[in-house]
Design a protein around this motif. Structure first.
Motif, PDB file in Angstrom:
ATOM      1  N   VAL A 282     -59.515 -14.186 -50.977  1.00  0.00           N
ATOM      2  CA  VAL A 282     -59.521 -13.491 -49.685  1.00  0.00           C
ATOM      3  C   VAL A 282     -59.798 -14.459 -48.546  1.00  0.00           C
ATOM      4  O   VAL A 282     -59.108 -14.450 -47.513  1.00  0.00           O
ATOM      5  N   LEU A 283     -60.796 -15.306 -48.721  1.00  0.00           N
ATOM      6  CA  LEU A 283     -61.138 -16.256 -47.661  1.00  0.00           C
ATOM      7  C   LEU A 283     -59.978 -17.206 -47.381  1.00  0.00           C
ATOM      8  O   LEU A 283     -59.709 -17.548 -46.221  1.00  0.00           O
ATOM      9  N   ALA A 284     -59.256 -17.596 -48.432  1.00  0.00           N
ATOM     10  CA  ALA A 284     -58.086 -18.454 -48.244  1.00  0.00           C
ATOM     11  C   ALA A 284     -56.974 -17.708 -47.516  1.00  0.00           C
ATOM     12  O   ALA A 284     -56.308 -18.266 -46.633  1.00  0.00           O
ATOM     13  N   VAL A 285     -56.762 -16.451 -47.874  1.00  0.00           N
ATOM     14  CA  VAL A 285     -55.732 -15.642 -47.212  1.00  0.00           C
ATOM     15  C   VAL A 285     -56.021 -15.543 -45.721  1.00  0.00           C
ATOM     16  O   VAL A 285     -55.115 -15.691 -44.882  1.00  0.00           O
ATOM     17  N   LEU A 286     -57.253 -15.283 -45.358  1.00  0.00           N
ATOM     18  CA  LEU A 286     -57.600 -15.163 -43.941  1.00  0.00           C
ATOM     19  C   LEU A 286     -57.337 -16.470 -43.193  1.00  0.00           C
ATOM     20  O   LEU A 286     -56.910 -16.461 -42.028  1.00  0.00           O
ATOM     21  N   GLU A 287     -57.563 -17.612 -43.842  1.00  0.00           N
ATOM     22  CA  GLU A 287     -57.243 -18.893 -43.224  1.00  0.00           C
ATOM     23  C   GLU A 287     -55.736 -19.048 -43.036  1.00  0.00           C
ATOM     24  O   GLU A 287     -55.274 -19.544 -41.995  1.00  0.00           O
TER      25      GLU A 287
ATOM     26  N   LYS B 293     -54.451  -4.562 -51.891  1.00  0.00           N
ATOM     27  CA  LYS B 293     -53.138  -5.199 -51.964  1.00  0.00           C
ATOM     28  C   LYS B 293     -53.129  -6.633 -51.429  1.00  0.00           C
ATOM     29  O   LYS B 293     -53.697  -7.519 -52.051  1.00  0.00           O
ATOM     30  N   SER B 294     -52.534  -6.878 -50.258  1.00  0.00           N
ATOM     31  CA  SER B 294     -52.300  -8.251 -49.814  1.00  0.00           C
ATOM     32  C   SER B 294     -53.539  -8.991 -49.332  1.00  0.00           C
ATOM     33  O   SER B 294     -53.434 -10.138 -48.883  1.00  0.00           O
ATOM     34  N   MET B 295     -54.717  -8.412 -49.443  1.00  0.00           N
ATOM     35  CA  MET B 295     -55.901  -9.104 -48.944  1.00  0.00           C
ATOM     36  C   MET B 295     -56.266 -10.321 -49.778  1.00  0.00           C
ATOM     37  O   MET B 295     -57.010 -11.195 -49.310  1.00  0.00           O
ATOM     38  N   ALA B 296     -55.750 -10.457 -51.008  1.00  0.00           N
ATOM     39  CA  ALA B 296     -56.093 -11.613 -51.833  1.00  0.00           C
ATOM     40  C   ALA B 296     -54.876 -12.231 -52.493  1.00  0.00           C
ATOM     41  O   ALA B 296     -55.016 -12.972 -53.459  1.00  0.00           O
ATOM     42  N   ASP B 297     -53.664 -11.930 -52.006  1.00  0.00           N
ATOM     43  CA  ASP B 297     -52.436 -12.570 -52.474  1.00  0.00           C
ATOM     44  C   ASP B 297     -52.272 -12.486 -53.992  1.00  0.00           C
ATOM     45  O   ASP B 297     -51.846 -13.446 -54.631  1.00  0.00           O
ATOM     46  N   GLY B 298     -52.594 -11.322 -54.553  1.00  0.00           N
ATOM     47  CA  GLY B 298     -52.366 -11.110 -55.971  1.00  0.00           C
ATOM     48  C   GLY B 298     -53.616 -11.018 -56.815  1.00  0.00           C
ATOM     49  O   GLY B 298     -53.565 -10.535 -57.953  1.00  0.00           O
TER      50      GLY B 298
ATOM     51  N   LYS C  68     -52.525 -22.602 -50.731  1.00  0.00           N
ATOM     52  CA  LYS C  68     -53.916 -22.589 -50.284  1.00  0.00           C
ATOM     53  C   LYS C  68     -54.757 -21.621 -51.112  1.00  0.00           C
ATOM     54  O   LYS C  68     -55.921 -21.900 -51.425  1.00  0.00           O
ATOM     55  N   VAL C  69     -54.152 -20.490 -51.506  1.00  0.00           N
ATOM     56  CA  VAL C  69     -54.870 -19.519 -52.335  1.00  0.00           C
ATOM     57  C   VAL C  69     -55.051 -20.054 -53.749  1.00  0.00           C
ATOM     58  O   VAL C  69     -56.131 -19.943 -54.340  1.00  0.00           O
ATOM     59  N   VAL C  70     -54.006 -20.640 -54.299  1.00  0.00           N
ATOM     60  CA  VAL C  70     -54.098 -21.228 -55.643  1.00  0.00           C
ATOM     61  C   VAL C  70     -55.192 -22.288 -55.681  1.00  0.00           C
ATOM     62  O   VAL C  70     -56.012 -22.332 -56.605  1.00  0.00           O
ATOM     63  N   GLU C  71     -55.238 -23.123 -54.658  1.00  0.00           N
ATOM     64  CA  GLU C  71     -56.265 -24.171 -54.594  1.00  0.00           C
ATOM     65  C   GLU C  71     -57.666 -23.566 -54.539  1.00  0.00           C
ATOM     66  O   GLU C  71     -58.587 -24.035 -55.233  1.00  0.00           O
ATOM     67  N   ALA C  72     -57.836 -22.526 -53.746  1.00  0.00           N
ATOM     68  CA  ALA C  72     -59.161 -21.901 -53.619  1.00  0.00           C
ATOM     69  C   ALA C  72     -59.595 -21.251 -54.924  1.00  0.00           C
ATOM     70  O   ALA C  72     -60.773 -21.333 -55.317  1.00  0.00           O
ATOM     71  N   VAL C  73     -58.664 -20.597 -55.605  1.00  0.00           N
ATOM     72  CA  VAL C  73     -58.981 -19.952 -56.883  1.00  0.00           C
ATOM     73  C   VAL C  73     -59.372 -20.994 -57.925  1.00  0.00           C
ATOM     74  O   VAL C  73     -60.358 -20.841 -58.660  1.00  0.00           O
ATOM     75  N   LYS C  74     -58.598 -22.088 -58.001  1.00  0.00           N
ATOM     76  CA  LYS C  74     -58.914 -23.144 -58.973  1.00  0.00           C
ATOM     77  C   LYS C  74     -60.284 -23.753 -58.697  1.00  0.00           C
ATOM     78  O   LYS C  74     -61.062 -24.013 -59.622  1.00  0.00           O
TER      79      LYS C  74
ATOM     80  N   GLU D 140     -50.866 -20.069 -40.140  1.00  0.00           N
ATOM     81  CA  GLU D 140     -49.415 -19.939 -40.263  1.00  0.00           C
ATOM     82  C   GLU D 140     -48.831 -18.789 -39.443  1.00  0.00           C
ATOM     83  O   GLU D 140     -47.670 -18.420 -39.635  1.00  0.00           O
ATOM     84  N   ASN D 141     -49.618 -18.235 -38.529  1.00  0.00           N
ATOM     85  CA  ASN D 141     -49.118 -17.191 -37.612  1.00  0.00           C
ATOM     86  C   ASN D 141     -48.431 -16.057 -38.366  1.00  0.00           C
ATOM     87  O   ASN D 141     -47.299 -15.656 -38.047  1.00  0.00           O
ATOM     88  N   ILE D 142     -49.095 -15.534 -39.382  1.00  0.00           N
ATOM     89  CA  ILE D 142     -48.487 -14.524 -40.252  1.00  0.00           C
ATOM     90  C   ILE D 142     -48.147 -13.253 -39.485  1.00  0.00           C
ATOM     91  O   ILE D 142     -47.104 -12.628 -39.737  1.00  0.00           O
ATOM     92  N   LEU D 143     -48.967 -12.853 -38.537  1.00  0.00           N
ATOM     93  CA  LEU D 143     -48.676 -11.618 -37.804  1.00  0.00           C
ATOM     94  C   LEU D 143     -47.402 -11.764 -36.984  1.00  0.00           C
ATOM     95  O   LEU D 143     -46.578 -10.843 -36.938  1.00  0.00           O
ATOM     96  N   GLU D 144     -47.227 -12.902 -36.354  1.00  0.00           N
ATOM     97  CA  GLU D 144     -45.996 -13.142 -35.597  1.00  0.00           C
ATOM     98  C   GLU D 144     -44.784 -13.185 -36.523  1.00  0.00           C
ATOM     99  O   GLU D 144     -43.702 -12.666 -36.197  1.00  0.00           O
TER     100      GLU D 144
END
Length: 430
Positions: free
Chosen positions: A307-312, A267-272, A60-66, A317-321
């Protein structure tokens, strides 16, 4: 090019202070796996030092960046703003637990975020001093080097550091610093070095990062909040490494219920992708004048899209859980190792921000930094990237993606266990 060819180029052209000691070069990566230039498969328990909580190249992040690359790559947001910057600011203001209405500025790195947090605190309070903590890590710029609670390797070669930075003990009962002793030390700093009338802020990591993954208790963080309120100082919480789901909450400070005035993140706010943020109460964030905050690349359109993709992804995907569940798995394996090996002690985790200490004597908690270095080296030889940290260099930290597959996680943990057996002999107990 091969690893050998790339190492030759590194030796010839990369400054020693910036060159990685690693001899394998990443060629491609996916989730918790990296393949090097020679095609070797490597399990990643480092995550780019906590940058990849949702894994390498999340689709999802790769798609948003592209998609963003097809629209706008750069304008400098102070020259020509764009949608991504203000949408990131909106979303961060909603999820960040600061007091009151939050406003946001974006920067490029964790160190830049901390630098700007100090600038904002000085503007908001009209005071100069900053108090930080032993073992803390805030960056490699001059101000943040002065703020770090460890000299080598960050500041040892670079001469005098900026002034108006003072230090207090961080509560690590395992190393003999109780919460009461840490508070006594902080109050003494306010008496002997940093007069409250001249002190703008107290800056604290709710969980020490480079300092060893030791969490501060809720009661200690509440005491910091009360001291700041008593003396008109701002409470700045550094969540550069602990934020974005590492501890099972979006931010580690949420475990305490404390609302700081300013939170820094990166750090992890934008997945790299390179980006950071300062999020704070509006009255403080608005204290400095027009064009006083920012930079040429701050909050780039491409990083904002990430960042916007990461938040989605966090929502979908229930990342906190998943972070909480990963922490439980790590805690169980740590407990097993602690029973089996005389050298493994003090396994701990807050969510999946997890670590253990390697010691030469459990009774005295004597650090064994040499063993930690040897373990990381042996693990790398077996195809696992593993990192040490800590004020004494004996902490092994685990920063694999929260999205790591169970079979890859177990494979990596088995490598750690096998490496320990080879280094110290068979487990002490069956």
């Amino acid at each position: 090019m091969t690893n050998a060819e790339l190492n030759d180029l590194k030796k010839r052209y990369v400054a020693n202070g910036a060159a990685s000691p690693a001899t394998q070069f990443a060629d491609r990566a996916e989730n918790a796996l990296i393949w090097d230039a020679d095609g070797n498969r490597i399990i990643d328990f480092a995550g780019g030092i906590g940058v990849l909580n949702i894994g390498h190249r999340h689709p999802k992040v790769v798609e948003a960046v592209k998609a963003q690359l097809d629209r706008v790559m750069h304008t400098c947001q102070t020259v020509m703003p764009y949608e991504g910057y203000v949408k990131v600011a909106e979303q961060l203001s909603k999820v960040t637990p600061v007091r009151g209405h939050a406003k946001v500025m974006l920067a490029n790195s964790g160190a830049e975020a901390l630098e700007n947090a100090v600038k904002i605190a000085r503007a908001a309070t009209g005071k100069n001093n900053v108090i930080c903590f032993d073992g803390g890590y805030h960056g490699r710029t001059f101000m943040t080097m002065a703020m770090n609670g460890k000299v080598a390797p960050y500041a040892a070669d670079f001469g005098s550091m900026p002034g108006n930075v003072f230090r207090a003990p961080y509560p690590v009962p395992y190393h003999g610093v109780s919460e009461d002793e840490a508070l006594r030390g902080l109050k003494m700093t306010l008496k002997t070095d940093a007069n409250p009338r001249d002190t703008a802020a107290i800056v604290i990591e709710p969980v020490l990062g480079e300092g060893g993954f030791y969490p501060a208790s809720a009661s200690f963080l509440k005491a910091i909040r009360e001291i700041c309120d008593e003396h008109g100082m701002l409470m700045i919480v550094d969540e550069v490494q602990s934020g974005f789901g590492r501890t099972g909450k979006m931010f580690a400070i949420e475990h305490s219920g404390v609302e700081p005035d300013i939170i820094t993140m990166a750090k992890s706010m934008a997945d790299g992708m390179p980006i950071s943020a300062v999020v704070g109460t509006d009255v403080h964030m608005d204290a400095s004048g027009p064009n006083s905050l920012g930079g040429t690349y701050t909050g780039s359109p491409v990083s904002c899209a990430a960042v916007l993709a990461v938040l989605e992804v966090f929502e979908e995907e229930n990342i906190l859980e998943k972070s909480q569940a990963l922490g439980e798995k790590l805690g169980k394996r740590f407990a097993k190792w602690q029973q089996a090996f005389d050298c493994v002690d003090n396994g701990r985790h807050l969510g999946s921000m997890a670590a253990l200490d390697l010691v030469s004597d459990k009774a005295s908690h004597t650090p064994n930094a040499d063993l930690a270095a040897a373990l990381c080296k042996r693990a790398r030889e077996k195809g696992l990237v593993l990192l040490s940290c800590g004020l004494y260099g004996n902490t092994i930290r685990f920063l694999m993606p929260v999205t790591i597959e169970d079979e890859v996680l177990e494979e990596g943990l088995d490598i750690v266990e096998a490496s320990l057996k080879e280094l110290v002999g068979q487990p002490a107990t069956a």
